[in-house]
Design an enzyme around this catalytic site. Structure first.
Site, PDB file in Angstrom:
ATOM      1  N   GLY A  11     -40.215 -18.608 -21.149  1.00 56.69           N
ATOM      2  CA  GLY A  11     -40.509 -19.296 -22.407  1.00 56.69           C
ATOM      3  C   GLY A  11     -41.701 -20.229 -22.293  1.00 56.69           C
ATOM      4  O   GLY A  11     -42.140 -20.584 -21.198  1.00 56.69           O
ATOM      5  N   ARG A  15     -42.052 -27.648 -27.107  1.00 52.40           N
ATOM      6  CA  ARG A  15     -41.748 -29.053 -27.389  1.00 52.40           C
ATOM      7  C   ARG A  15     -42.260 -30.018 -26.320  1.00 52.40           C
ATOM      8  O   ARG A  15     -42.228 -31.229 -26.502  1.00 52.40           O
ATOM      9  CB  ARG A  15     -40.228 -29.231 -27.572  1.00 52.40           C
ATOM     10  CG  ARG A  15     -39.737 -28.730 -28.914  1.00 52.40           C
ATOM     11  CD  ARG A  15     -38.220 -28.718 -29.000  1.00 52.40           C
ATOM     12  NE  ARG A  15     -37.636 -27.636 -28.192  1.00 52.40           N
ATOM     13  CZ  ARG A  15     -36.327 -27.488 -27.978  1.00 52.40           C
ATOM     14  NH1 ARG A  15     -35.471 -28.354 -28.466  1.00 52.40           N
ATOM     15  NH2 ARG A  15     -35.884 -26.480 -27.263  1.00 52.40           N
ATOM     16  N   LYS A  22     -43.668 -24.969 -19.096  1.00 53.13           N
ATOM     17  CA  LYS A  22     -42.629 -26.002 -18.976  1.00 53.13           C
ATOM     18  C   LYS A  22     -42.032 -26.094 -17.576  1.00 53.13           C
ATOM     19  O   LYS A  22     -41.892 -27.194 -17.024  1.00 53.13           O
ATOM     20  CB  LYS A  22     -41.513 -25.749 -19.999  1.00 53.13           C
ATOM     21  CG  LYS A  22     -40.369 -26.720 -19.854  1.00 53.13           C
ATOM     22  CD  LYS A  22     -39.480 -26.763 -21.065  1.00 53.13           C
ATOM     23  CE  LYS A  22     -38.509 -25.634 -21.114  1.00 53.13           C
ATOM     24  NZ  LYS A  22     -37.574 -25.791 -22.237  1.00 53.13           N
ATOM     25  N   GLN A  75     -41.616 -10.680 -18.273  1.00 52.21           N
ATOM     26  CA  GLN A  75     -41.098 -10.381 -19.615  1.00 52.21           C
ATOM     27  C   GLN A  75     -42.197 -10.689 -20.622  1.00 52.21           C
ATOM     28  O   GLN A  75     -42.580 -11.837 -20.805  1.00 52.21           O
ATOM     29  CB  GLN A  75     -39.869 -11.255 -19.918  1.00 52.21           C
ATOM     30  CG  GLN A  75     -39.250 -10.944 -21.274  1.00 52.21           C
ATOM     31  CD  GLN A  75     -38.360 -12.076 -21.785  1.00 52.21           C
ATOM     32  OE1 GLN A  75     -38.447 -13.212 -21.342  1.00 52.21           O
ATOM     33  NE2 GLN A  75     -37.504 -11.755 -22.739  1.00 52.21           N
ATOM     34  N   THR A  81     -33.088 -14.461 -24.606  1.00 47.26           N
ATOM     35  CA  THR A  81     -32.486 -14.572 -23.276  1.00 47.26           C
ATOM     36  C   THR A  81     -31.804 -13.264 -22.848  1.00 47.26           C
ATOM     37  O   THR A  81     -31.806 -12.925 -21.664  1.00 47.26           O
ATOM     38  CB  THR A  81     -31.472 -15.733 -23.236  1.00 47.26           C
ATOM     39  OG1 THR A  81     -30.582 -15.631 -24.360  1.00 47.26           O
ATOM     40  CG2 THR A  81     -32.172 -17.088 -23.297  1.00 47.26           C
ATOM     41  N   ASP A 105     -35.235 -24.382 -16.759  1.00 51.84           N
ATOM     42  CA  ASP A 105     -35.481 -25.736 -17.259  1.00 51.84           C
ATOM     43  C   ASP A 105     -34.271 -26.655 -17.092  1.00 51.84           C
ATOM     44  O   ASP A 105     -34.110 -27.613 -17.833  1.00 51.84           O
ATOM     45  CB  ASP A 105     -35.936 -25.694 -18.731  1.00 51.84           C
ATOM     46  CG  ASP A 105     -34.888 -25.101 -19.664  1.00 51.84           C
ATOM     47  OD1 ASP A 105     -33.825 -24.656 -19.170  1.00 51.84           O
ATOM     48  OD2 ASP A 105     -35.117 -25.101 -20.883  1.00 51.84           O
ATOM     49  N   ASN A 171     -21.927 -24.550 -24.777  1.00 49.27           N
ATOM     50  CA  ASN A 171     -22.343 -23.673 -23.685  1.00 49.27           C
ATOM     51  C   ASN A 171     -23.426 -24.358 -22.852  1.00 49.27           C
ATOM     52  O   ASN A 171     -24.460 -24.748 -23.373  1.00 49.27           O
ATOM     53  CB  ASN A 171     -22.881 -22.376 -24.306  1.00 49.27           C
ATOM     54  CG  ASN A 171     -23.567 -21.480 -23.295  1.00 49.27           C
ATOM     55  OD1 ASN A 171     -23.231 -21.506 -22.108  1.00 49.27           O
ATOM     56  ND2 ASN A 171     -24.519 -20.695 -23.765  1.00 49.27           N
ATOM     57  N   LYS A 347     -61.450 -42.832   7.383  1.00 52.43           N
ATOM     58  CA  LYS A 347     -61.486 -41.466   6.847  1.00 52.43           C
ATOM     59  C   LYS A 347     -61.859 -40.523   7.973  1.00 52.43           C
ATOM     60  O   LYS A 347     -62.844 -40.781   8.677  1.00 52.43           O
ATOM     61  CB  LYS A 347     -62.516 -41.345   5.721  1.00 52.43           C
ATOM     62  CG  LYS A 347     -62.492 -39.989   5.051  1.00 52.43           C
ATOM     63  CD  LYS A 347     -63.864 -39.473   4.662  1.00 52.43           C
ATOM     64  CE  LYS A 347     -64.708 -39.130   5.853  1.00 52.43           C
ATOM     65  NZ  LYS A 347     -66.005 -38.548   5.539  1.00 52.43           N
ATOM     66  N   ALA A 376     -64.269 -57.391  13.159  1.00 56.10           N
ATOM     67  CA  ALA A 376     -64.319 -57.546  11.704  1.00 56.10           C
ATOM     68  C   ALA A 376     -65.699 -57.191  11.176  1.00 56.10           C
ATOM     69  O   ALA A 376     -66.713 -57.518  11.795  1.00 56.10           O
ATOM     70  CB  ALA A 376     -63.970 -58.983  11.337  1.00 56.10           C
TER      71      ALA A 376
HETATM   72  C1  UD1 Z   1     -29.629 -21.392 -24.546  1.00 51.57           C
HETATM   73  C2  UD1 Z   1     -28.344 -20.717 -25.007  1.00 51.57           C
HETATM   74  C3  UD1 Z   1     -27.408 -21.772 -25.587  1.00 51.57           C
HETATM   75  C4  UD1 Z   1     -27.112 -22.825 -24.560  1.00 51.57           C
HETATM   76  C5  UD1 Z   1     -28.421 -23.433 -24.031  1.00 51.57           C
HETATM   77  C6  UD1 Z   1     -28.115 -24.335 -22.874  1.00 51.57           C
HETATM   78  C7  UD1 Z   1     -29.049 -18.459 -25.708  1.00 51.57           C
HETATM   79  C8  UD1 Z   1     -29.315 -17.581 -26.857  1.00 51.57           C
HETATM   80  N1  UD1 Z   1     -28.676 -19.713 -25.991  1.00 51.57           N
HETATM   81  O1  UD1 Z   1     -30.256 -21.952 -25.700  1.00 51.57           O
HETATM   82  O2  UD1 Z   1     -26.177 -21.145 -25.996  1.00 51.57           O
HETATM   83  O3  UD1 Z   1     -26.293 -23.832 -25.126  1.00 51.57           O
HETATM   84  O4  UD1 Z   1     -29.301 -22.391 -23.558  1.00 51.57           O
HETATM   85  O5  UD1 Z   1     -29.270 -24.941 -22.362  1.00 51.57           O
HETATM   86  O6  UD1 Z   1     -29.134 -18.020 -24.606  1.00 51.57           O
HETATM   87  N2  UD1 Z   1     -36.264 -17.522 -21.957  1.00 51.57           N
HETATM   88  C9  UD1 Z   1     -36.880 -16.408 -21.419  1.00 51.57           C
HETATM   89  N3  UD1 Z   1     -37.187 -15.368 -22.239  1.00 51.57           N
HETATM   90  C10 UD1 Z   1     -36.914 -15.385 -23.576  1.00 51.57           C
HETATM   91  C11 UD1 Z   1     -36.278 -16.527 -24.111  1.00 51.57           C
HETATM   92  C12 UD1 Z   1     -35.954 -17.574 -23.287  1.00 51.57           C
HETATM   93  O7  UD1 Z   1     -37.158 -16.341 -20.230  1.00 51.57           O
HETATM   94  O8  UD1 Z   1     -37.235 -14.395 -24.253  1.00 51.57           O
HETATM   95  C13 UD1 Z   1     -35.930 -18.633 -21.069  1.00 51.57           C
HETATM   96  C14 UD1 Z   1     -36.590 -19.927 -21.453  1.00 51.57           C
HETATM   97  O9  UD1 Z   1     -37.835 -20.068 -20.774  1.00 51.57           O
HETATM   98  C15 UD1 Z   1     -35.584 -20.960 -20.983  1.00 51.57           C
HETATM   99  C16 UD1 Z   1     -34.243 -20.231 -21.070  1.00 51.57           C
HETATM  100  O10 UD1 Z   1     -34.551 -18.863 -21.174  1.00 51.57           O
HETATM  101  O11 UD1 Z   1     -35.796 -21.336 -19.624  1.00 51.57           O
HETATM  102  C17 UD1 Z   1     -33.408 -20.679 -22.266  1.00 51.57           C
HETATM  103  O12 UD1 Z   1     -34.110 -20.375 -23.456  1.00 51.57           O
HETATM  104  P1  UD1 Z   1     -34.116 -21.385 -24.669  1.00 51.57           P
HETATM  105  O13 UD1 Z   1     -34.901 -20.789 -25.759  1.00 51.57           O
HETATM  106  O14 UD1 Z   1     -34.480 -22.738 -24.195  1.00 51.57           O
HETATM  107  O15 UD1 Z   1     -32.574 -21.328 -25.100  1.00 51.57           O
HETATM  108  P2  UD1 Z   1     -31.783 -22.516 -25.739  1.00 51.57           P
HETATM  109  O16 UD1 Z   1     -32.160 -22.633 -27.161  1.00 51.57           O
HETATM  110  O17 UD1 Z   1     -31.909 -23.722 -24.875  1.00 51.57           O
HETATM  111 CA    CA Z   2     -33.337 -24.749 -23.296  1.00 48.80          CA
END
Ligand code: UD1
Ligand code: CA
Length: 469
Positions: A11, A15, A22, A75, A81, A105, A171, A347, A376
């Protein structure tokens, strides 16, 4: 049975408002992804990181920091996810029995939490997956819905009904799956949701009652989505690091800042507000006093760094003294018992065992023999405007105060350079070098000189007030 961890890190992290991906933002001095991968390696033998945004940087970092147990898979584009794990599965060893899925993250994760989740899956023959949940007020987390004590679905915040939105059971985003279940059900994910993505979390519903929920402490799973989260995660990680050093026998003063890779041996004392960065290593019984800043510095046993010294990419020998207010720039090396005092800058310079430069000096591109004494105000004139040159001072030599050594130049062992000398020629061992203008004393001249100077000042003042009228 082998287990693999998949770390989702494709991702963008919009933000964060940053051009850096990130997962490359630093927590306790290393990219947050580093903490996640290191925790995963405590639980499994192989880690697959799904990369996308900024993948050159991420892949390059992982290759430099970890061995071949950590691989990446791309990807592109990012369709959610669930899509990320689909891509990861195509790169996973066929013999893999279980798959941990975590996010890049969440830098506060630790190996215990991950091993624990795998254990919960293995202990429950009826479970296809295990996940961590917590009672949490975090609005962005998915809601975990239960029936008869088993999770039956996860509803993403944006897809919740009003009733579901009120659910506080959330979750935490870390899962352990049986690999066969993933292979079978991942192809059945759809994009029928508010974000039009393939949600990994929909697998809970597809497990039809064969999921296991494990309650956990939310703080360990804190995700980083903003700079404020990053600052909080950094503070938590650093507090853990300091607690671990204290536990292992070091004394750490208030406000000390210590990066993850730093090592500190027992009986070392780290003073208030000292900053230890990078691959710094502090030896047994060494003291790093108030406000010192060390970047990639090796400090040997019982050395003493007095307050506000700044050192980078250098080595301080056993029992050596540095500071207060010394500046050791890259490739400075102090031997055993060497001293570098206040307002001394070094140095690419080596001081032999017991050599001393205690006050106000610039020592660049030099080699100073054992027990030599540098007075000195000494300057190694190492730069001619085009090239850097070397100054060599032999063992036991004495360099008097306010000496300039115009490099390249060598002072032999045991030689004596008189105060105020500009050394432009090599000084043989055991020789005296003296180069200064002869002194003349004029008896009674001071009061005459003062009288003359005062008269001149009075005349100038009178002339000025005359012009003013
Ligand atoms: C996700 C969960 C949510 C959970 C939360 C906890 C899903 C759909 N939701 O939400 O239920 O409560 O984590 O922190 O899984 N990423 C990829 N490829 C993608 C999309 C995301 O690698 O196509 C990676 C992002 O870089 C990130 C992680 O997956 O590290 C989570 O993605 P993010 O979009 O932050 O999911 P959340 O909205 O936090
Ligand atoms: Ca997240």
């Amino acid at each position: 049975m082998t287990a693999t961890a998949v770390v989702l890190a494709a991702g963008m992290g919009t933000r964060m408002k940053s051009s850096l991906p990130k997962v490359m933002h630093l927590v306790a001095g290393v990219p947050m992804l580093h903490h996640v991968v290191a925790a995963a390696l405590e639980a499994v033998d192989e880690v697959l990181v799904v990369v996308g945004h900024g993948r050159e940087l991420v892949t390059g970092y992982l290759a430099s920091a970890f061995d071949q147990r950590v691989r990446t898979v791309v990807q592109e584009p990012q369709r959610g996810t669930g899509h990320a794990v689909q891509i990861a599965m195509s790169a996973i060893e066929p013999a893999t029995a279980e798959v941990l899925v975590l996010c890049g993250d969440t830098p506060l994760l630790d190996g215990d939490a991950l091993r624990g989740l795998l254990g919960h899956l293995r202990d429950d023959p009826r479970a296809e997956l295990a996940l961590y949940f917590a009672e949490s007020s975090e609005e962005s987390y998915g809601r975990v819905l239960f029936d008869l004590g088993r999770p039956t679905a996860i509803r993403e915040a944006r897809d919740c009904s009003e009733e579901e939105a009120a659910v506080q059971t959330k979750n935490l985003g870390v899962y352990a799956f049986r690999a066969g279940f993933l292979r079978e059900t991942l192809p059945r994910l759809t994009t029928k949701n508010a974000q039009g993505e393939l949600y990994l979390t929909d697998l809970v519903e597809l497990a039809a009652g064969r999921a296991r929920g494990v309650e956990a402490r939310e703080a360990r799973f804190q995700g980083v989505n903003t700079r404020a989260h990053l600052a909080a995660a950094d503070a938590s990680r650093r507090a853990e690091i300091i607690a671990a050093h204290i536990d292992a026998g070091a004394s750490i003063g208030p406000g000390a800042v210590i990066d993850q890779p730093v090592t500190i041996e027992p009986d070392a004392v780290i003073g208030p507000y000292a900053v230890l960065r990078g691959r710094t290593r502090i030896g047994r019984g060494a003291r790093v006093d108030v406000g010192c800043v060390l970047d990639d510095v090796v400090v040997h046993a019982n050395a003493r760094l007095k307050p506000y010294s700044v050192l980078a990419d250098s080595e301080v020998g056993e029992d050596a003294h540095v500071g207060p207010f010394s500046h050791l720039r890259p490739r400075s090396r102090l031997g055993r018992g060497a001293h570098v005092g206040n307002f001394v800058e070094t140095k690419n310079t080596q001081l032999g065992d017991g050599a001393k430069a205690n006050h106000l000096a610039y020592l660049g591109d030099g080699e100073i023999g054992a027990k030599a004494n540098v007075g000195a105000g000494t300057i190694f004139c190492n730069y001619d405007g085009f090239q850097k040159h070397k100054t060599t001072i032999g063992a036991g030599a004495f360099v008097g105060c306010d000496t300039q050594l115009v490099a390249p130049v060598t002072v032999g062992a045991g030689a004596y350079v008189a105060t105020g000398t500009t050394v432009t020629k090599d000084v043989p061992a055991d020789a005296l070098a003296i180069g200064r203008v002869a002194q003349a004393n004029k008896e009674g001249y001071a009061s005459r000189l003062n009288g003359r100077l005062k008269a001149a000042a009075d005349a100038a003042k009178a002339k000025k007030s005359g012009e003013g009228e």
